[in-house]
Write a protein that holds these residues in place. Structure first.
Motif, mmCIF file in Angstrom:
data_model
loop_
_atom_site.group_PDB
_atom_site.id
_atom_site.type_symbol
_atom_site.label_atom_id
_atom_site.label_comp_id
_atom_site.label_asym_id
_atom_site.label_seq_id
_atom_site.Cartn_x
_atom_site.Cartn_y
_atom_site.Cartn_z
ATOM 1 N N ASP A 46 0.859 -1.184 0.000
ATOM 2 C CA ASP A 46 0.000 0.000 0.000
ATOM 3 C C ASP A 46 0.893 1.230 0.000
ATOM 4 O O ASP A 46 2.111 1.146 0.094
ATOM 5 N N TRP A 47 0.274 2.405 -0.117
ATOM 6 C CA TRP A 47 1.055 3.632 -0.271
ATOM 7 C C TRP A 47 1.989 3.898 0.905
ATOM 8 O O TRP A 47 3.076 4.433 0.728
ATOM 9 N N ALA A 48 1.581 3.531 2.108
ATOM 10 C CA ALA A 48 2.431 3.764 3.285
ATOM 11 C C ALA A 48 3.746 2.990 3.178
ATOM 12 O O ALA A 48 4.751 3.391 3.763
ATOM 13 N N GLN A 49 3.751 1.886 2.428
ATOM 14 C CA GLN A 49 4.967 1.093 2.258
ATOM 15 C C GLN A 49 5.818 1.578 1.078
ATOM 16 O O GLN A 49 6.964 1.177 0.941
ATOM 17 N N VAL A 50 5.245 2.440 0.246
ATOM 18 C CA VAL A 50 5.928 2.872 -0.974
ATOM 19 C C VAL A 50 6.438 4.307 -0.879
ATOM 20 O O VAL A 50 7.492 4.632 -1.403
ATOM 21 N N ALA A 51 5.675 5.166 -0.205
ATOM 22 C CA ALA A 51 6.021 6.591 -0.198
ATOM 23 C C ALA A 51 5.804 7.192 1.183
ATOM 24 O O ALA A 51 5.010 6.692 1.972
ATOM 25 N N GLU A 52 6.524 8.254 1.442
ATOM 26 C CA GLU A 52 6.349 9.006 2.669
ATOM 27 C C GLU A 52 5.503 10.230 2.383
ATOM 28 O O GLU A 52 5.590 10.829 1.307
ATOM 29 N N VAL A 53 4.699 10.629 3.356
ATOM 30 C CA VAL A 53 3.907 11.840 3.218
ATOM 31 C C VAL A 53 4.857 13.022 3.289
ATOM 32 O O VAL A 53 5.752 13.080 4.129
ATOM 33 N N GLY A 54 4.702 13.951 2.376
ATOM 34 C CA GLY A 54 5.554 15.127 2.351
ATOM 35 C C GLY A 54 5.059 16.081 1.303
ATOM 36 O O GLY A 54 4.047 15.835 0.639
ATOM 37 N N PRO A 55 5.758 17.184 1.106
ATOM 38 C CA PRO A 55 5.341 18.123 0.071
ATOM 39 C C PRO A 55 5.441 17.474 -1.303
ATOM 40 O O PRO A 55 6.341 16.676 -1.558
#
Length: 160
Positions: A46-55
């Motif tokens: 899922d997205w939490a495993q692929v990318a970090e929240v950020g700008p």
């Protein structure tokens, strides 16, 4: 996750060619969002495993290594600002220039190592390669990046 998947099999499952997969693996290309989603589904990510929240700054442009790379970055930025000055979308520039919107997007973000839209300056044919200047071969892109494109009167109004 199960057994390892051979690259050729994985590329088929994702719906891309083996060369495209290799370019993605080596950081030479970015997968389209649909391709990335298919990759994530195959690996049950899922997205939490692929990318970090950020700008949302987007991918980083290529850093210039040679004078030509610096010229190319300048051309790319100039094209983006020129297009915006005209109030055109990427789709509109694509329609007018004959270059795909996705390619134009990569060009404007400086994410093309080499592209057929770039060429050597016509006056630099007898100069050693390292000293040649890079320009847009597409006349419309060259005019927009150079600030020399003046929209015809019909482009300025809503009378399309």
């Amino acid at each position: 996750m199960g057994e390892p998947i051979a690259p050729k099999v994985f590329a088929v499952q994702v719906g891309i060619g083996r060369v495209a997969l290799s370019r993605i693996e080596n950081g030479q290309a970015w997968p389209r969002s649909e391709t990335l989603k298919r990759m994530m589904a195959i690996f049950e990510l899922d997205w939490a495993q692929v990318a970090e929240v950020g700008p949302n700054a987007g991918p980083h442009p290529l850093m210039p290594d040679t004078p030509q790379d610096g010229q190319q970055v300048y051309l790319c930025e100039s094209l983006r600002w020129g297009r915006r000055r005209l109030g055109w979308t990427l789709a509109e520039l694509a329609r007018r220039s004959g270059v795909s919107a996705s390619q134009l997007s990569r060009i404007e973000r400086g994410q093309v190592a080499r592209s057929a839209v770039f060429t050597w300056h016509p006056e630099d044919g007898n100069i050693v390669r390292e000293d040649r200047r890079i320009v847009f071969g597409n006349l419309l892109l060259a005019a927009i990046a150079g600030g020399n494109y003046v929209a015809p009167h019909s482009d300025l109004g809503d009378d399309r």
